[in-house]
Design an enzyme around this catalytic site. Structure first.
Site, mmCIF file in Angstrom:
data_model
loop_
_atom_site.group_PDB
_atom_site.id
_atom_site.type_symbol
_atom_site.label_atom_id
_atom_site.label_comp_id
_atom_site.label_asym_id
_atom_site.label_seq_id
_atom_site.Cartn_x
_atom_site.Cartn_y
_atom_site.Cartn_z
ATOM 1 N N HIS A 1 41.251 30.573 26.762
ATOM 2 C CA HIS A 1 41.393 31.470 27.905
ATOM 3 C C HIS A 1 42.603 32.389 27.703
ATOM 4 C CE1 HIS A 1 40.689 32.879 31.883
ATOM 5 N NE2 HIS A 1 41.727 32.294 32.442
ATOM 6 N N ASN B 1 46.370 34.831 36.464
ATOM 7 C CA ASN B 1 44.994 34.574 36.027
ATOM 8 C C ASN B 1 44.100 35.719 36.505
ATOM 9 O OD1 ASN B 1 42.826 33.264 34.897
ATOM 10 N ND2 ASN B 1 43.050 31.381 36.080
ATOM 11 N N CYS C 1 38.119 37.334 29.800
ATOM 12 C CA CYS C 1 39.517 37.053 30.131
ATOM 13 C C CYS C 1 40.471 37.782 29.192
ATOM 14 C CB CYS C 1 39.760 35.553 30.046
ATOM 15 S SG CYS C 1 39.319 34.873 28.432
ATOM 16 N N GLN D 1 37.500 38.502 37.135
ATOM 17 C CA GLN D 1 36.596 38.802 36.017
ATOM 18 C C GLN D 1 35.139 38.500 36.346
ATOM 19 O OE1 GLN D 1 38.617 35.658 33.505
ATOM 20 N NE2 GLN D 1 36.534 35.354 32.737
#
Ligand SMILES: *[C@@H]1O[C@H](CO)[C@@H](O)[C@H](O)[C@H]1NC(C)=O
Length: 333
Positions: free
Chosen positions: A276, A297, A140, A134
């Protein structure tokens, strides 16, 4: 102060190509790190400031690895010259939503699933695209939503297609705020109303807020018809959902151990202050029996275990570790 000197020297075993215990000053380690990560500072004062933060982080990493007795290890990574406050401000863009919690009234289609397998890995089933990054943009939420849409698209159509986060950043501006944060359920709602989402290739990621490209927005490569929230605070429900498809979840990723997570099963240094968005793409048990969620992630593949983190599962708290079971949801077709 002696203890910190010892820790500082032993930190050298983490720098690639160096002998363990080789006596190199922290300033040289920092220089090497800057080269590796293409980091430049505007002047000497800023460099001094960053060196000090780098040193404090390295000491923390070494201390936790040596004396923490934990199931996970920390490591020097691209975030090591950032204070924890800076790190949180830049990278964690999930906006906790009480509205989101109320949406749990929709059905949960997987509630009657039993006899779940001991482990699931959607990467092995071909439903997960390569790890994305990102950059310095707090979107996110877009990466989390896109990962679960990519998953359900592969499951229903047989095709794994990398989809566009930038379209969400630029065009889903009624409820979400691009690099300033958003919520996965709102992203699903945008995709439904828009009639689909285009590909990464057609609308590539730029890591900045920009104007919606309506022509690209009109390309509807992947479609969803709805989304459902996993019953809140239920890891067993989350497991049923993950057995069926990759799931978007919100977590508290604000701890400095999360910032520097390197490997192993993460067991904490977090609360339930959801900040997140990530995607759960599997679950399993480590060789010592510790149960984990396999979490994808969006901080590039150099972070964690090639971009993934294994987070402890069935922790006893209903919310799950770092609140992972609080606001889980998935798109439906
Ligand atoms: C689960 O089973 C119960 C009892 O048979 C049934 O009432 C319910 O509709 C089922 N749920 C789903 C999502 O199929």
């Amino acid at each position: 102060m002696i203890i910190f000197m010892i820790i500082g020297i032993s930190a050298l075993d983490m720098i690639e190509g160096r002998m363990i215990g080789e006596d190199v000053p922290m300033s040289v380690m920092h220089e090497e790190w800057m080269t590796k990560h293409d980091r430049f500072y505007k002047d000497d004062a800023e460099k001094e400031r960053r060196l000090k933060i780098f040193k404090e982080n390295v000491e923390h990493i070494e201390y936790v690895n040596k004396f923490g007795g934990l199931k996970y290890k920390l490591g020097i990574n691209k975030f090591t010259d950032l204070t924890n406050e800076e790190f949180k401000a830049i990278y964690n863009g999930f906006r906790f939503s009480n509205v989101g919690l109320k949406k749990g009234t929709r059905g949960f289609r997987y509630e009657n699933f039993t006899d779940l397998p001991a482990s699931v890995d959607w990467r092995a089933r071909g439903a997960v695209t390569p790890i994305k990054d990102q950059g310095q943009c707090g979107c996110c939420w877009a990466f989390s939503a896109v990962a679960s849409v990519e998953g359900i698209t592969k499951i229903t159509s047989g095709k794994l297609i990398s989809l566009s986060e930038q379209e969400l950043v630029d065009c889903d501006t009624n409820q979400d705020q691009g690099c300033n944060g958003g919520i996965m359920d709102d992203a699903f709602e945008f995709i439904i109303k828009n009639g689909g989402l285009t590909t990464e290739a057609n609308y590539p990621y730029k890591a900045i807020d920009s104007t919606c490209n309506n022509m690209k927005e009109a390309s509807h490569i992947a479609t969803i018809s709805g989304y459902e929230d996993v019953p809140t605070n239920s890891e067993s429900s989350l497991m049923k959902a993950v057995e069926n498809q990759p799931v978007s979840v919100a977590i508290d990723a604000g701890g400095s151990d999360f910032q520097h997570y390197s490997s192993g099963v993460f067991t904490g240094d977090c609360g339930t202050n959801l900040d997140h968005g990530v995607a759960v793409v599997g679950y399993g048990s480590a060789s010592d029996g510790t149960k984990y969620w396999l979490v994808r992630n969006s901080w590039g593949s150099s972070w964690g275990e090639n971009g993934y983190i294994r987070m402890q599962r069935d922790v006893g708290d209903d919310e799950g570790l770092c609140g992972i079971a609080m606001q889980a949801s998935y798109p439906t077709t």
